[in-house]
Design an enzyme around this catalytic site. Structure first.
Site, PDB file in Angstrom:
ATOM      1  N   ARG A   1      32.714  43.231  44.913  1.00 24.21           N
ATOM      2  CA  ARG A   1      32.761  42.356  43.724  1.00 24.21           C
ATOM      3  C   ARG A   1      32.937  43.198  42.449  1.00 24.21           C
ATOM      4  NH1 ARG A   1      30.588  41.914  38.869  1.00 24.21           N
ATOM      5  NH2 ARG A   1      28.568  42.552  39.688  1.00 24.21           N
ATOM      6  N   ASP A   2      31.902  43.863  42.019  1.00 25.10           N
ATOM      7  CA  ASP A   2      32.000  44.689  40.796  1.00 25.10           C
ATOM      8  C   ASP A   2      33.047  45.782  40.984  1.00 25.10           C
ATOM      9  OD1 ASP A   2      31.444  46.084  38.422  1.00 25.10           O
ATOM     10  OD2 ASP A   2      29.293  45.819  38.610  1.00 25.10           O
TER      11      ASP A   2
ATOM     12  N   HIS B   1      20.985  48.355  37.506  1.00 24.49           N
ATOM     13  CA  HIS B   1      22.423  48.235  37.819  1.00 24.49           C
ATOM     14  C   HIS B   1      23.126  49.156  36.824  1.00 24.49           C
ATOM     15  CE1 HIS B   1      26.073  45.498  38.662  1.00 24.49           C
ATOM     16  NE2 HIS B   1      26.493  46.292  37.680  1.00 24.49           N
TER      17      HIS B   1
ATOM     18  N   HIS C   1      26.060  51.719  35.485  1.00 26.97           N
ATOM     19  CA  HIS C   1      27.426  52.263  35.498  1.00 26.97           C
ATOM     20  C   HIS C   1      27.365  53.720  35.030  1.00 26.97           C
ATOM     21  CE1 HIS C   1      29.836  48.618  36.484  1.00 26.97           C
ATOM     22  NE2 HIS C   1      28.697  48.024  36.165  1.00 26.97           N
TER      23      HIS C   1
ATOM     24  N   CYS D   1      34.163  46.267  34.518  1.00 21.93           N
ATOM     25  CA  CYS D   1      34.188  44.861  34.140  1.00 21.93           C
ATOM     26  C   CYS D   1      35.409  44.637  33.255  1.00 21.93           C
ATOM     27  CB  CYS D   1      32.903  44.493  33.394  1.00 21.93           C
ATOM     28  SG  CYS D   1      32.913  42.800  32.766  1.00 21.93           S
TER      29      CYS D   1
ATOM     30  N   ASN E   1      30.192  51.862  39.057  1.00 26.73           N
ATOM     31  CA  ASN E   1      28.748  51.842  39.278  1.00 26.73           C
ATOM     32  C   ASN E   1      28.320  53.177  39.866  1.00 26.73           C
ATOM     33  OD1 ASN E   1      27.761  48.765  39.201  1.00 26.73           O
ATOM     34  ND2 ASN E   1      29.832  48.846  39.998  1.00 26.73           N
TER      35      ASN E   1
HETATM   36  P1  HMG Z   1      35.559  28.533  30.231  1.00 26.15           P
HETATM   37  O1  HMG Z   1      37.045  28.592  30.006  1.00 26.15           O
HETATM   38  O2  HMG Z   1      34.665  28.534  29.040  1.00 26.15           O
HETATM   39  O3  HMG Z   1      35.190  27.293  31.169  1.00 26.15           O
HETATM   40  O4  HMG Z   1      35.165  29.727  31.189  1.00 26.15           O
HETATM   41  P2  HMG Z   1      35.388  25.752  30.961  1.00 26.15           P
HETATM   42  O5  HMG Z   1      34.179  25.103  31.574  1.00 26.15           O
HETATM   43  O6  HMG Z   1      35.781  25.428  29.560  1.00 26.15           O
HETATM   44  O7  HMG Z   1      36.646  25.431  31.926  1.00 26.15           O
HETATM   45  C1  HMG Z   1      37.956  25.899  31.656  1.00 26.15           C
HETATM   46  C2  HMG Z   1      38.743  25.977  32.950  1.00 26.15           C
HETATM   47  O8  HMG Z   1      38.136  26.901  33.842  1.00 26.15           O
HETATM   48  C3  HMG Z   1      38.806  24.648  33.701  1.00 26.15           C
HETATM   49  O9  HMG Z   1      40.017  24.638  34.446  1.00 26.15           O
HETATM   50  C4  HMG Z   1      37.671  24.765  34.685  1.00 26.15           C
HETATM   51  O10 HMG Z   1      37.826  23.965  35.806  1.00 26.15           O
HETATM   52  C5  HMG Z   1      37.764  26.244  35.055  1.00 26.15           C
HETATM   53  P3  HMG Z   1      41.346  23.878  33.896  1.00 26.15           P
HETATM   54  O11 HMG Z   1      40.913  22.428  33.725  1.00 26.15           O
HETATM   55  O12 HMG Z   1      41.695  24.536  32.584  1.00 26.15           O
HETATM   56  O13 HMG Z   1      42.364  24.111  34.967  1.00 26.15           O
HETATM   57  N1  HMG Z   1      36.477  26.789  35.509  1.00 26.15           N
HETATM   58  C6  HMG Z   1      36.299  27.408  36.688  1.00 26.15           C
HETATM   59  N2  HMG Z   1      37.152  27.690  37.695  1.00 26.15           N
HETATM   60  C7  HMG Z   1      36.625  28.333  38.765  1.00 26.15           C
HETATM   61  N3  HMG Z   1      35.339  28.700  38.868  1.00 26.15           N
HETATM   62  C8  HMG Z   1      34.466  28.431  37.875  1.00 26.15           C
HETATM   63  C9  HMG Z   1      34.945  27.759  36.728  1.00 26.15           C
HETATM   64  N4  HMG Z   1      34.366  27.348  35.591  1.00 26.15           N
HETATM   65  C10 HMG Z   1      35.308  26.753  34.855  1.00 26.15           C
HETATM   66  N5  HMG Z   1      33.192  28.797  38.001  1.00 26.15           N
HETATM   67  C11 HMG Z   1      33.803  30.919  32.733  1.00 26.15           C
HETATM   68  C12 HMG Z   1      33.825  29.991  31.520  1.00 26.15           C
HETATM   69  C13 HMG Z   1      32.396  31.442  32.929  1.00 26.15           C
HETATM   70  C14 HMG Z   1      34.244  30.147  33.955  1.00 26.15           C
HETATM   71  C15 HMG Z   1      34.800  32.070  32.472  1.00 26.15           C
HETATM   72  O14 HMG Z   1      34.454  32.664  31.254  1.00 26.15           O
HETATM   73  C16 HMG Z   1      34.815  33.109  33.552  1.00 26.15           C
HETATM   74  O15 HMG Z   1      35.201  32.837  34.679  1.00 26.15           O
HETATM   75  N6  HMG Z   1      34.457  34.339  33.209  1.00 26.15           N
HETATM   76  C17 HMG Z   1      34.508  35.450  34.172  1.00 26.15           C
HETATM   77  C18 HMG Z   1      33.279  36.241  34.035  1.00 26.15           C
HETATM   78  C19 HMG Z   1      33.273  37.360  35.047  1.00 26.15           C
HETATM   79  O16 HMG Z   1      33.485  37.167  36.229  1.00 26.15           O
HETATM   80  N7  HMG Z   1      32.999  38.577  34.552  1.00 26.15           N
HETATM   81  C20 HMG Z   1      32.823  39.710  35.400  1.00 26.15           C
HETATM   82  C21 HMG Z   1      31.523  39.603  36.177  1.00 26.15           C
HETATM   83  S1  HMG Z   1      30.080  39.979  35.192  1.00 26.15           S
HETATM   84  C22 HMG Z   1      29.904  41.680  35.385  1.00 26.15           C
HETATM   85  O17 HMG Z   1      30.751  42.340  35.938  1.00 26.15           O
HETATM   86  C23 HMG Z   1      28.640  42.324  34.923  1.00 26.15           C
HETATM   87  C24 HMG Z   1      27.707  42.696  36.059  1.00 26.15           C
HETATM   88  O18 HMG Z   1      28.330  43.584  36.983  1.00 26.15           O
HETATM   89  C25 HMG Z   1      26.487  43.395  35.490  1.00 26.15           C
HETATM   90  C26 HMG Z   1      26.888  44.493  34.504  1.00 26.15           C
HETATM   91  O19 HMG Z   1      27.394  45.509  34.930  1.00 26.15           O
HETATM   92  O20 HMG Z   1      26.684  44.225  33.326  1.00 26.15           O
HETATM   93  C27 HMG Z   1      27.226  41.474  36.827  1.00 26.15           C
HETATM   94 MG    MG Z   2      28.459  45.788  36.740  1.00 27.41          MG
END
Ligand code: HMG
Ligand code: MG
Length: 263
Positions: free
Chosen positions: A13-14, A209, A211, A242, A251
């Site tokens: 994933r990450d 967690h 990096h 990310c 990581n």
């Molecule tokens: P948004 O655009 O604000 O969502 O995104 P919305 O509710 O306004 O919906 C807009 C569109 O997105 C719609 O589709 C929804 O159906 C769709 P449309 O009608 O335009 O075709 N939608 C989705 N589709 C699939 N799955 C969903 C979903 N939700 C809405 N769950 C949202 C908000 C959170 C979805 C968006 O900002 C997003 O997907 N962000 C990605 C965040 C991400 O994955 N980041 C990386 C992971 S975090 C990380 O790596 C950190 C971590 O490792 C720890 C660290 O190191 O810090 C964990």
């Molecule tokens: Mg991370």
């Protein structure tokens, strides 16, 4: 210091989410199944996020369907909202030990960039996810990004970490991960972030967690161990990053953590 450490392997994933070239689902499945075969007992498999935001995770259903489902392994998936949770729920029955991850931020700017909402709004979105998960017997792990530094805001104070911890605990998070998303932490800085969380949550369900941007991730892991923390997320070969945290490198490598921990 604990004499037992639990590692969540987050390579699939990450490790892959920011790769520009789409990695085939079969490769992701291998990156889940092979670490599981080594004895790792917790594996983060994929994210149920918007495919427009993170195209690399668009094959989440194929990955979940194709991977082994070992009964002794806890598999986790990222679910930022109810849409993501509902998608994750489709796989509930195939896993004996299933976990969803709600991922917030100690930085307002990163929250906006990563999940398109404020910290307060994110908590409102996570609350029904936590409720629904519990109703289905699914564990809820919280992660807080940018607990030391943020690519947009710079240094992050421990007060903000304590604040978000309190909010996540209030809505039912059963675990809090302290993430140094861009790898700017040092041992003392990550200890301060962890101590802020430990004001609100017991040591057994607080994790690190880290990096490795400045080569501090292993030192930070040791600093966390010295506080008594014994849960970590790491990634095989140190993959990671990310898409919304420019400059973040991988990581801490799982094999490096395991090597360090051997007596
Ligand atoms: P948004 O655009 O604000 O969502 O995104 P919305 O509710 O306004 O919906 C807009 C569109 O997105 C719609 O589709 C929804 O159906 C769709 P449309 O009608 O335009 O075709 N939608 C989705 N589709 C699939 N799955 C969903 C979903 N939700 C809405 N769950 C949202 C908000 C959170 C979805 C968006 O900002 C997003 O997907 N962000 C990605 C965040 C991400 O994955 N980041 C990386 C992971 S975090 C990380 O790596 C950190 C971590 O490792 C720890 C660290 O190191 O810090 C964990
Ligand atoms: Mg991370």
């Amino acid at each position: 210091m604990s004499d037992f450490v639990r590692i969540v392997e987050v390579g699939a994933r990450d490790g892959l989410q920011h790769e520009k070239t789409l990695v085939p689902a079969a490769t992701k499945i291998a990156l889940i199944d092979r670490p599981a075969a080594t004895g790792l007992r917790s594996i983060e498999a994929t994210s149920f996020v918007s495919p427009k935001w993170v195209p690399q995770m668009a094959d989440n259903h194929a990955v979940m369907q194709g991977m082994a489902r070992l009964s002794g392994v806890r598999y986790s998936v990222l679910t930022p909202n109810m849409k993501g949770f509902d998608a994750a729920l489709a796989h509930r029955d195939q896993f004996a030990n299933y976990e969803v991850v709600i991922f917030g931020s100690a930085s307002e700017a990163f929250s906006q960039k990563n999940i398109n909402c404020s910290i307060a709004e994110s908590i409102e979105r996570f609350a029904p996810v936590a409720d629904a998960a519990k109703a289905h017997g699914i564990k809820v792990r919280g992660v807080i990004s940018c607990t030391v530094g943020c690519p947009y805001e710079g240094d992050i104070s421990a007060d903000k970490v304590a604040y978000v911890t309190e909010k996540l605990v209030a809505i039912g998070a059963e675990h809090i991960g302290i993430a140094d998303t861009i790898g700017v932490g040092t041992p003392r800085k990550v200890q301060k972030a962890l101590e802020a969380t430990l004001q609100h949550f017991g040591i057994d369900e607080v994790s690190g967690h880290f990096h490795d941007t400045y080569g501090q991730a292993l030192s930070n892991t040791l600093a966390a161990l010295e506080l008594g923390v014994w849960n970590f997320q790491s990634s095989v070969a140190g993959l990671g990053g990310c898409p919304y945290a420019k400059g973040a490198t991988g990581n801490v490598a799982t094999e490096a953590v395991v090597y360090m921990l051997n007596l």
